[in-house]
Design a protein around this motif. Structure first.
Motif, PDB file in Angstrom:
ATOM      1  N   GLU A   1       0.766  -1.213  -0.067  1.00  0.00           N
ATOM      2  CA  GLU A   1       0.176  -0.013  -0.008  1.00  0.00           C
ATOM      3  C   GLU A   1       0.757   1.034  -0.036  1.00  0.00           C
ATOM      4  OE1 GLU A   1      -2.873  -0.179   3.095  1.00  0.00           O
ATOM      5  OE2 GLU A   1      -3.248  -2.308   2.756  1.00  0.00           O
ATOM      6  N   PRO A   2       0.618   2.115  -1.164  1.00  0.00           N
ATOM      7  CA  PRO A   2       1.364   3.498  -0.805  1.00  0.00           C
ATOM      8  C   PRO A   2       1.216   4.155   0.394  1.00  0.00           C
ATOM      9  CG  PRO A   2      -0.053   3.273  -2.926  1.00  0.00           C
ATOM     10  CD  PRO A   2      -0.280   2.294  -1.934  1.00  0.00           C
ATOM     11  N   THR A   3       2.496   4.771   0.838  1.00  0.00           N
ATOM     12  CA  THR A   3       2.403   5.495   2.072  1.00  0.00           C
ATOM     13  C   THR A   3       3.236   6.783   1.991  1.00  0.00           C
ATOM     14  OG1 THR A   3       4.289   4.721   2.940  1.00  0.00           O
ATOM     15  CG2 THR A   3       2.358   3.437   3.556  1.00  0.00           C
ATOM     16  N   THR A   4       3.211   7.624   2.819  1.00  0.00           N
ATOM     17  CA  THR A   4       3.618   8.996   2.581  1.00  0.00           C
ATOM     18  C   THR A   4       4.875   8.848   3.444  1.00  0.00           C
ATOM     19  OG1 THR A   4       2.323   9.855   4.476  1.00  0.00           O
ATOM     20  CG2 THR A   4       1.375  10.272   2.205  1.00  0.00           C
TER      21      THR A   4
ATOM     22  N   ALA B   1      20.865  12.308  -4.653  1.00  0.00           N
ATOM     23  CA  ALA B   1      22.247  12.974  -4.510  1.00  0.00           C
ATOM     24  C   ALA B   1      23.136  12.145  -5.347  1.00  0.00           C
ATOM     25  CB  ALA B   1      22.587  13.241  -3.138  1.00  0.00           C
ATOM     26  N   GLU B   2      22.940  10.500  -4.964  1.00  0.00           N
ATOM     27  CA  GLU B   2      23.976   9.623  -5.713  1.00  0.00           C
ATOM     28  C   GLU B   2      23.618   9.705  -7.423  1.00  0.00           C
ATOM     29  OE1 GLU B   2      24.675   6.127  -2.648  1.00  0.00           O
ATOM     30  OE2 GLU B   2      22.466   6.253  -3.273  1.00  0.00           O
ATOM     31  N   PHE B   3      22.341   9.972  -7.747  1.00  0.00           N
ATOM     32  CA  PHE B   3      22.025   9.948  -9.067  1.00  0.00           C
ATOM     33  C   PHE B   3      22.681  11.136  -9.715  1.00  0.00           C
ATOM     34  CE2 PHE B   3      19.042  11.281 -12.366  1.00  0.00           C
ATOM     35  CZ  PHE B   3      19.166  10.018 -13.232  1.00  0.00           C
ATOM     36  N   ALA B   4      22.701  12.412  -8.825  1.00  0.00           N
ATOM     37  CA  ALA B   4      23.145  13.537  -9.387  1.00  0.00           C
ATOM     38  C   ALA B   4      24.757  13.232  -9.951  1.00  0.00           C
ATOM     39  CB  ALA B   4      23.010  14.834  -8.512  1.00  0.00           C
ATOM     40  N   GLN B   5      25.483  12.531  -9.187  1.00  0.00           N
ATOM     41  CA  GLN B   5      26.703  12.229  -9.188  1.00  0.00           C
ATOM     42  C   GLN B   5      26.960  11.444 -10.452  1.00  0.00           C
ATOM     43  OE1 GLN B   5      28.277  10.335  -5.748  1.00  0.00           O
ATOM     44  NE2 GLN B   5      28.395  12.411  -4.460  1.00  0.00           N
ATOM     45  N   ALA B   6      26.232  10.568 -10.897  1.00  0.00           N
ATOM     46  CA  ALA B   6      26.728   9.861 -12.029  1.00  0.00           C
ATOM     47  C   ALA B   6      25.462   8.729 -12.085  1.00  0.00           C
ATOM     48  CB  ALA B   6      27.944   8.928 -11.963  1.00  0.00           C
ATOM     49  N   HIS B   7      25.116   8.523 -13.379  1.00  0.00           N
ATOM     50  CA  HIS B   7      23.912   7.327 -13.695  1.00  0.00           C
ATOM     51  C   HIS B   7      24.000   6.919 -14.820  1.00  0.00           C
ATOM     52  CE1 HIS B   7      22.215  11.423 -14.600  1.00  0.00           C
ATOM     53  NE2 HIS B   7      21.712  10.799 -15.336  1.00  0.00           N
ATOM     54  N   VAL B   8      23.411   5.905 -15.182  1.00  0.00           N
ATOM     55  CA  VAL B   8      23.221   5.359 -16.561  1.00  0.00           C
ATOM     56  C   VAL B   8      22.416   6.477 -17.476  1.00  0.00           C
ATOM     57  CG1 VAL B   8      22.243   3.454 -18.077  1.00  0.00           C
ATOM     58  CG2 VAL B   8      23.148   2.939 -15.858  1.00  0.00           C
ATOM     59  N   ALA B   9      22.992   6.482 -18.601  1.00  0.00           N
ATOM     60  CA  ALA B   9      22.299   7.541 -19.525  1.00  0.00           C
ATOM     61  C   ALA B   9      20.929   6.983 -19.895  1.00  0.00           C
ATOM     62  CB  ALA B   9      23.086   7.871 -20.761  1.00  0.00           C
ATOM     63  N   GLY B  10      19.938   7.920 -19.909  1.00  0.00           N
ATOM     64  CA  GLY B  10      18.595   7.787 -20.031  1.00  0.00           C
ATOM     65  C   GLY B  10      17.751   7.086 -18.801  1.00  0.00           C
ATOM     66  N   ALA B  11      18.412   6.742 -17.737  1.00  0.00           N
ATOM     67  CA  ALA B  11      17.809   6.392 -16.602  1.00  0.00           C
ATOM     68  C   ALA B  11      17.122   7.433 -15.919  1.00  0.00           C
ATOM     69  CB  ALA B  11      18.960   5.963 -15.601  1.00  0.00           C
ATOM     70  N   ILE B  12      15.847   6.967 -15.206  1.00  0.00           N
ATOM     71  CA  ILE B  12      15.107   7.851 -14.300  1.00  0.00           C
ATOM     72  C   ILE B  12      15.528   7.406 -12.796  1.00  0.00           C
ATOM     73  CG2 ILE B  12      13.401   8.237 -16.127  1.00  0.00           C
ATOM     74  CD1 ILE B  12      11.609   6.368 -14.439  1.00  0.00           C
ATOM     75  N   ASN B  13      15.442   8.362 -11.972  1.00  0.00           N
ATOM     76  CA  ASN B  13      15.648   8.247 -10.588  1.00  0.00           C
ATOM     77  C   ASN B  13      14.392   8.026  -9.880  1.00  0.00           C
ATOM     78  OD1 ASN B  13      16.653  10.242  -8.077  1.00  0.00           O
ATOM     79  ND2 ASN B  13      17.371   8.068  -8.214  1.00  0.00           N
ATOM     80  N   ILE B  14      14.093   7.191  -9.396  1.00  0.00           N
ATOM     81  CA  ILE B  14      12.879   6.775  -8.006  1.00  0.00           C
ATOM     82  C   ILE B  14      13.881   6.108  -7.065  1.00  0.00           C
ATOM     83  CG2 ILE B  14      11.020   5.725  -7.813  1.00  0.00           C
ATOM     84  CD1 ILE B  14      10.182   5.778 -10.785  1.00  0.00           C
ATOM     85  N   PRO B  15      14.067   6.851  -6.170  1.00  0.00           N
ATOM     86  CA  PRO B  15      14.805   6.104  -4.764  1.00  0.00           C
ATOM     87  C   PRO B  15      13.973   5.033  -4.198  1.00  0.00           C
ATOM     88  CG  PRO B  15      15.087   8.644  -4.675  1.00  0.00           C
ATOM     89  CD  PRO B  15      13.937   8.157  -5.846  1.00  0.00           C
ATOM     90  N   TYR B  16      14.819   4.102  -4.008  1.00  0.00           N
ATOM     91  CA  TYR B  16      14.182   2.951  -3.477  1.00  0.00           C
ATOM     92  C   TYR B  16      13.040   3.262  -2.617  1.00  0.00           C
ATOM     93  CZ  TYR B  16      13.748  -1.505  -0.662  1.00  0.00           C
ATOM     94  OH  TYR B  16      13.230  -2.499  -0.231  1.00  0.00           O
ATOM     95  N   ASN B  17      13.283   4.211  -1.424  1.00  0.00           N
ATOM     96  CA  ASN B  17      11.892   4.316  -0.687  1.00  0.00           C
ATOM     97  C   ASN B  17      10.903   4.845  -1.103  1.00  0.00           C
ATOM     98  OD1 ASN B  17      13.556   3.074   1.653  1.00  0.00           O
ATOM     99  ND2 ASN B  17      14.398   4.967   2.191  1.00  0.00           N
ATOM    100  N   ASP B  18      11.112   5.429  -2.197  1.00  0.00           N
ATOM    101  CA  ASP B  18       9.673   6.143  -3.027  1.00  0.00           C
ATOM    102  C   ASP B  18       9.334   5.152  -3.768  1.00  0.00           C
ATOM    103  OD1 ASP B  18      10.497   8.191  -1.495  1.00  0.00           O
ATOM    104  OD2 ASP B  18      11.655   9.242  -2.888  1.00  0.00           O
TER     105      ASP B  18
ATOM    106  N   ALA C   1       7.150   2.687  -4.017  1.00  0.00           N
ATOM    107  CA  ALA C   1       5.746   2.414  -3.735  1.00  0.00           C
ATOM    108  C   ALA C   1       4.860   3.485  -4.042  1.00  0.00           C
ATOM    109  CB  ALA C   1       5.440   1.580  -2.153  1.00  0.00           C
ATOM    110  N   ASN C   2       5.470   4.765  -3.881  1.00  0.00           N
ATOM    111  CA  ASN C   2       4.616   5.912  -3.933  1.00  0.00           C
ATOM    112  C   ASN C   2       4.753   6.346  -5.205  1.00  0.00           C
ATOM    113  OD1 ASN C   2       3.977   6.126  -1.275  1.00  0.00           O
ATOM    114  ND2 ASN C   2       5.697   7.123  -0.733  1.00  0.00           N
TER     115      ASN C   2
END
Length: 128
Positions: free
Chosen positions: A46-49, A92-109, A111-112
């Motif tokens: 269940e999504p939570t805040t 913050a980790e995504f901003a440092q470096a990431h796969v080209a074309g990837a979107i960032n959805i942090p693990y804790n987010d 479900a939401n």
């Protein structure tokens, strides 16, 4: 003849060893029960805040059922846009470096924010 005193034999009681073994066995059983959960059960998400930490046993079961792909297949899916690449690290980790074309959805987010993903496209999630 001098009288001989009877030699007392030391009694070797097994009780302390048995108690220690029983205690260790109980601890092992308790750890196994805590880590295993009940096989075959599923939990509704269940999504939570608020961010919540998942149950370790449920996570292990869920992770084991997720299909794995090779890095070459992931690269191919990313290049032909047949899959969505999701970086589940912090912003913050995504901003440092990431796969080209990837979107960032942090693990804790996840479900939401799951509704942000196209259900028709496979999702390749990663963290490093």
């Amino acid at each position: 003849m001098p009288s001989q005193k009877p030699v007392k034999k030391k009694s070797t009681s097994q009780a302390p060893i048995l108690l220690i073994a029983a205690g260790l066995l109980l601890m092992v059983v308790a750890v196994v029960i805590l880590l295993s959960g009940q096989p075959g059960t599923t939990a509704a998400v269940e999504p939570t805040t608020q961010s919540a930490q998942p149950n370790a046993a449920a996570t292990a079961t869920a992770v084991a059922s997720v299909p794995r792909i090779t890095p070459a297949d992931a690269l191919s899916a990313q290049q032909n846009e047949s899959a969505v690449i999701v970086d589940v690290r912090s912003a913050a980790e995504f901003a440092q470096a990431h796969v080209a074309g990837a979107i960032n959805i942090p693990y804790n987010d996840v479900a939401n924010r799951i509704n942000e993903l196209d259900p028709a496209r496979p999702v390749i999630a990663y963290c490093t």
